[in-house]
Every structure is written in structure tokens, then in C-alpha cells.
Design a protein around this motif. Sequence first.
Motif, short mmCIF file in Angstrom:
data_model
loop_
_atom_site.label_atom_id
_atom_site.label_comp_id
_atom_site.label_asym_id
_atom_site.label_seq_id
_atom_site.Cartn_x
_atom_site.Cartn_y
_atom_site.Cartn_z
N LEU A 1 0.83 -1.20 0.00
CA LEU A 1 0.00 0.00 0.00
C LEU A 1 0.86 1.26 0.00
O LEU A 1 0.62 2.20 -0.76
CB LEU A 1 -0.93 0.00 1.21
CG LEU A 1 -1.76 1.27 1.42
CD1 LEU A 1 -2.66 1.53 0.22
CD2 LEU A 1 -2.60 1.17 2.69
N GLU A 2 1.89 1.30 0.86
CA GLU A 2 2.75 2.48 0.92
C GLU A 2 3.46 2.68 -0.42
O GLU A 2 3.58 3.81 -0.90
CB GLU A 2 3.77 2.33 2.05
CG GLU A 2 4.58 3.59 2.28
CD GLU A 2 5.38 3.55 3.57
OE1 GLU A 2 6.13 4.52 3.82
OE2 GLU A 2 5.27 2.57 4.32
N LEU A 3 3.92 1.59 -1.04
CA LEU A 3 4.57 1.70 -2.35
C LEU A 3 3.60 2.25 -3.39
O LEU A 3 3.96 3.09 -4.22
CB LEU A 3 5.10 0.33 -2.79
CG LEU A 3 6.35 -0.19 -2.06
CD1 LEU A 3 6.65 -1.62 -2.47
CD2 LEU A 3 7.55 0.71 -2.33
N ALA A 4 2.36 1.76 -3.35
CA ALA A 4 1.36 2.23 -4.32
C ALA A 4 1.06 3.70 -4.13
O ALA A 4 0.96 4.46 -5.11
CB ALA A 4 0.08 1.40 -4.17
N LEU A 5 0.94 4.12 -2.88
CA LEU A 5 0.64 5.53 -2.61
C LEU A 5 1.79 6.43 -3.01
O LEU A 5 1.60 7.50 -3.60
CB LEU A 5 0.32 5.70 -1.12
CG LEU A 5 -1.02 5.12 -0.66
CD1 LEU A 5 -1.08 5.05 0.87
CD2 LEU A 5 -2.18 5.95 -1.19
N LEU A 6 3.01 6.01 -2.71
CA LEU A 6 4.16 6.84 -3.05
C LEU A 6 4.41 6.87 -4.55
O LEU A 6 4.83 7.90 -5.10
CB LEU A 6 5.40 6.33 -2.31
CG LEU A 6 5.39 6.53 -0.79
CD1 LEU A 6 6.62 5.89 -0.16
CD2 LEU A 6 5.32 8.01 -0.43
N SER A 7 4.17 5.73 -5.23
CA SER A 7 4.41 5.69 -6.68
C SER A 7 3.46 6.60 -7.43
O SER A 7 3.76 7.04 -8.55
CB SER A 7 4.26 4.25 -7.19
OG SER A 7 2.91 3.81 -7.09
N THR A 8 2.31 6.90 -6.84
CA THR A 8 1.35 7.80 -7.47
C THR A 8 1.43 9.21 -6.90
O THR A 8 0.56 10.04 -7.16
CB THR A 8 -0.08 7.26 -7.28
OG1 THR A 8 -0.34 7.09 -5.87
CG2 THR A 8 -0.26 5.93 -7.98
N ASN A 9 2.47 9.48 -6.10
CA ASN A 9 2.68 10.82 -5.52
C ASN A 9 1.46 11.28 -4.71
O ASN A 9 1.08 12.45 -4.73
CB ASN A 9 2.99 11.84 -6.62
CG ASN A 9 3.84 12.99 -6.11
OD1 ASN A 9 4.68 12.81 -5.23
ND2 ASN A 9 3.60 14.18 -6.65
N SER A 10 0.88 10.35 -3.98
CA SER A 10 -0.36 10.62 -3.26
C SER A 10 -0.10 11.31 -1.92
O SER A 10 0.85 10.97 -1.21
CB SER A 10 -1.10 9.30 -3.00
OG SER A 10 -2.13 9.47 -2.07
N ALA A 11 -0.95 12.26 -1.58
CA ALA A 11 -0.86 12.92 -0.28
C ALA A 11 -1.04 11.92 0.86
O ALA A 11 -0.44 12.06 1.93
CB ALA A 11 -1.93 14.01 -0.17
N TYR A 12 -1.83 10.87 0.60
CA TYR A 12 -2.03 9.84 1.62
C TYR A 12 -0.73 9.05 1.86
O TYR A 12 -0.43 8.64 2.98
CB TYR A 12 -3.15 8.89 1.19
CG TYR A 12 -4.45 9.58 0.87
CD1 TYR A 12 -5.15 10.26 1.87
CD2 TYR A 12 -4.98 9.57 -0.42
CE1 TYR A 12 -6.35 10.91 1.58
CE2 TYR A 12 -6.17 10.21 -0.71
CZ TYR A 12 -6.85 10.88 0.29
OH TYR A 12 -8.02 11.52 0.00
N GLY A 13 0.03 8.85 0.79
CA GLY A 13 1.29 8.14 0.92
C GLY A 13 2.30 8.90 1.76
O GLY A 13 3.00 8.32 2.60
N PHE A 14 2.38 10.22 1.55
CA PHE A 14 3.30 11.03 2.34
C PHE A 14 2.92 10.99 3.83
O PHE A 14 3.78 10.95 4.71
CB PHE A 14 3.32 12.47 1.84
CG PHE A 14 3.96 12.63 0.49
CD1 PHE A 14 5.29 12.32 0.30
CD2 PHE A 14 3.22 13.05 -0.60
CE1 PHE A 14 5.89 12.45 -0.95
CE2 PHE A 14 3.79 13.18 -1.85
CZ PHE A 14 5.14 12.88 -2.03
N ALA A 15 1.61 10.99 4.10
CA ALA A 15 1.15 10.95 5.49
C ALA A 15 1.53 9.62 6.15
O ALA A 15 2.00 9.60 7.30
CB ALA A 15 -0.37 11.14 5.54
N ILE A 16 1.35 8.52 5.44
CA ILE A 16 1.70 7.21 5.99
C ILE A 16 3.21 7.11 6.19
O ILE A 16 3.69 6.58 7.21
CB ILE A 16 1.17 6.08 5.08
CG1 ILE A 16 -0.37 6.01 5.21
CG2 ILE A 16 1.79 4.74 5.43
CD1 ILE A 16 -1.02 5.01 4.30
N THR A 17 3.99 7.64 5.23
CA THR A 17 5.44 7.64 5.38
C THR A 17 5.86 8.44 6.61
O THR A 17 6.75 8.00 7.37
CB THR A 17 6.10 8.25 4.13
OG1 THR A 17 5.85 7.40 3.01
CG2 THR A 17 7.61 8.40 4.31
N ALA A 18 5.24 9.59 6.81
CA ALA A 18 5.58 10.42 7.97
C ALA A 18 5.36 9.67 9.28
O ALA A 18 6.17 9.73 10.20
CB ALA A 18 4.75 11.70 7.96
#
Length: 501
Positions: free
Chosen positions: A75-92
Motif C-alpha cells: 500500500l505504501e509503495l502504491a501511494l508513493l508511486s502515485t505521488n499521493s498525499a495519503y502516501g506522504f502521510a503514511i510515510t511520515a
Amino acid sequence: MNNLVHKYLKKHGPALSSEITEYLVNTLKLTPDAARQRVSRAGGDVLRLDLSFPRRAKFLFLKEQSGSNLYWVRLELALLSTNSAYGFAITALSERGGVMPRHHFEIACGAPIKQKKHLAAEVVLNKLKSANLLKEIHVEGIGPCIYLGLHVNHIETLIPAMKARLFTEELVLRGVKSWMRKLGFISYDKVSVRSLEKNPTVSTTAWDLAGPSYLSPLVTFPNNSSKPNPGFVVCDILLNHEVSESGIAPYLQKLNALRCLKNVGKQLCFFFAHSFSDAAFKKLKSQGISPATTSAVFDNETARGLRELTDILSEVAIRSIEPEKIDIIFNSLGKIEGAASRLRGALFEYIIAETMRAEYSHPVELNRLCQTPKGIKEADVICSNHREVRFIEGKGYGFNKQVSGDDVKYWLSEQIPIFRAFALAHPDWRDRDLVFEFWTSSMFEEEAITKLNIAQQNTKQYKIVYRDYRDVSRKIRDSKNKALIKTFGDHFVNHPLNNIN
């Protein structure tokens, strides 16, 4: 052919619908329309996450994969690969051990507070919570906290590390604030540091430390005016072991949102950490941002002290700390403005625990969460033997601050009932005598003493004891621990800033 999507997910793990469609077209030679229909009609135990991705993509997974480590990684890879704001939040959140105070989310998540063409931090948070990717918990002494759903079954084990990180970051931010004010980087009276209630802001963005700056490269004079418009100093901090390139991604995303705005002063940007990976360091430098390490801002000795402090405070299960180590921490961090008083509060419970180890052969516990149907409270120190169980509350105050009536009232009415209920439900403790003690390295106000004396007289089912610095000093001397006696005397009683008013 009906189970193509299921087979893909079974073999490769959770994935975006666009990834599965591409596989069906390129590998199995389906037409694009046929592949899209296969994916859209997949049912049974093929589930879809209720979260938006670019180009109408959906995140698909099997029911058996839900909540697994593989699920979260994909999920994190998918969110980051699409430059998603949700991905940055999960990474943080991931970079911060999976949990943070709710009020710090708007600083760390990478999204602005509110800005056109950007998802707002609150929107990101609420959407992730509604998708069960993030959850909320109340933490004693901190308040509401956000954590990754991955940790739902063991969230309590992450709390000590979060508290340790927050405490150490607070010390560094205090030192940085003092340093920047003295060097004139930032307007002396307008610099602000994050708290659990209010965050520093510059236009649409929130920061760990920020304020206006009148340094000449940052100042502008609009329309030939003689009155200058200030620029800003903006800083974020993350004191994990090493900040990676993914760890700075939310910070850069937030900074890019700020730099898109017109009529906002120039920014002098810092990111503070213990250390950076080579990739993260180069990335920050390439964008004109200072990758500031604690050893560079202070010195190597202070940086080691900060790491040592974090390690000590993170180990909730720790059983013994050498008093010499506490002594080293006080000496190495004493250079940071205001650190001594904060360290007394954080380390006093370890002084109590070392004192009680001389008296109790059984293990002495620190920071135990006592959960009952009435609520949850954290006990600073618990020690027991075959006759009794002692719950000790500690306030490591300097002499300029005394234990107040409100402190005592909270202990008597809110904490003791929870601790007592916890002890009575404990199979090994329910038949033992209960003693509740309140220790301070300072003194008690008259109102506090009155409340304690009344409680002692009116309580028959358990015993109440309170000790000020004189009683604590006698108790420590009775331990015969020379290093402990010295540490308490040097840093809690005889410290030069610890004067009785």
C-alpha cells in the motif's frame, strides 16, 4: 480465466488495479478493454480499499491479506508511486515509529493546513481514518494520538518510544530557538515552537519551529516601500536513528506547497536530525535546505547525550539504570537552555526506582500502564514483595516549583482509584497491602499537604505516604548507593539553578 485477478493477488500481493490490468494485457495478451473488465468485475474475496488514486485506480487485495505486513508495504509503495498525499502521510507516521500526537499530524504529513489545489491535512487524516488505515488513541500525558492501523494489536508498546522522541525533540527545539534568537536568524519575540495545542505556521503550512526573519537576503521591499517585508525561518525535526530519503519526502512536499504561493516571504529552511542517509543529505542540500545534525548544532558530547536519553526513555521494560549514566546525561545536556528542569521531571522516576531496588528483591517496574474498566493510567514506579504493593508517583521539580493542591487532587481522585482497581484485579496482588506514595524532589504547597493529611486520616483500606526532598534524600541515603546519592545531590538538590525562593 475467471480467477485471473485472484491468482495475481495471491502470487504478487496487494496491488493497484492499473498494475493488474497492465499485467493482463502485457503478459496474458488480453485486450485493454477485456483486462479492465476482468479487474472491475473481480469479486468474491477480492476487496477494494476506499481511497482515491490517480486515473480512477483502486487498491485491490485479498481478504486474507488485509492488515498484513505485505499489505502495508504494498500500500505504501502504491501511494508513493502515485505521488499521493495519503502516501506522504503514511510515510511520515512510519518514520516516527508508527504513532504521533494528533496535533503534530499537520506538521509531519506533508499536506498544507488549507490551500487551493491541495488536499488539506485534516482531509487527509479523516480519509485515512475512515479507510481504517489510521486509528486514534488517547495517551496519558499527551492527549489524542494517531497511529498506523498495522499496530492496532500492540500500540501500547510504541508509546514509550514516542514519548522519548517527543521529549528529546523538545529539548533540541528549545536549544535551536535560543541559538537562532541569539544569532539574529529569527525575530526575537515572534519565534514559536510546536506544542500539543498550537503549531507555528507560515501562510498555509505548519512547522515544528518557525518565525519571521529580517536577515537581508530574506527581506523584500514591495513597491519601493521603505518598510520591509520579512522572510521566514522554517524548521522541522525528526530524531530517529537516521533520516532516510523517504523520511524527508513529506517535508519537501509541504515546502513545495509553500513555495507555490505568491506574496509569501522567502524562506530559510532547516531539517534537524541525529543523522541523515547520504541520499537524504544530498537531496536536502540540492534544494537549498540545511540538513542540520544535533552534533553540528551543539557538539558531539551533547549529541551522544541526546541519543542516550532517547534510548533510556524508550525502554519501558528497563529494569536498572546506573546513576552514573544519569549523571552523564545531565552534564552533557546541561548546555541546552532549560534542559536541567525538564530532565529532572523525566529522570526522577529512575531515581525512585534505583532507590527502591535497595529495599525490594522483586523487580521494580517503571511506567506501567494500568488498564481497568474505570480507565487507564500510567504508574511511574511499582514495587512489590510478598506482603505489599507500592505505587509511587514522582514529580521531579526544582525548588522554584512545588507540588500543588491540584497535583495532589488529581493523584488522589483520578490515579489512585485506577491503580487500586488494577491491583485488586491482579491475581498476585489482590490480597496484599496497598501503599500509594507521592515523591517530589521539591516541596508540597500548604494546600497539597492539607489534602494529603486529610486523605491519610480518612483512608482505611490502603496507606498514603508523601515525601518531599528531605524525606527523599533520607530514603536515598538509606540505600547506601554512593553514585545515586551523588547524582541526586548534584542534579536535584544542590544544582545551582535549584534555589529555594
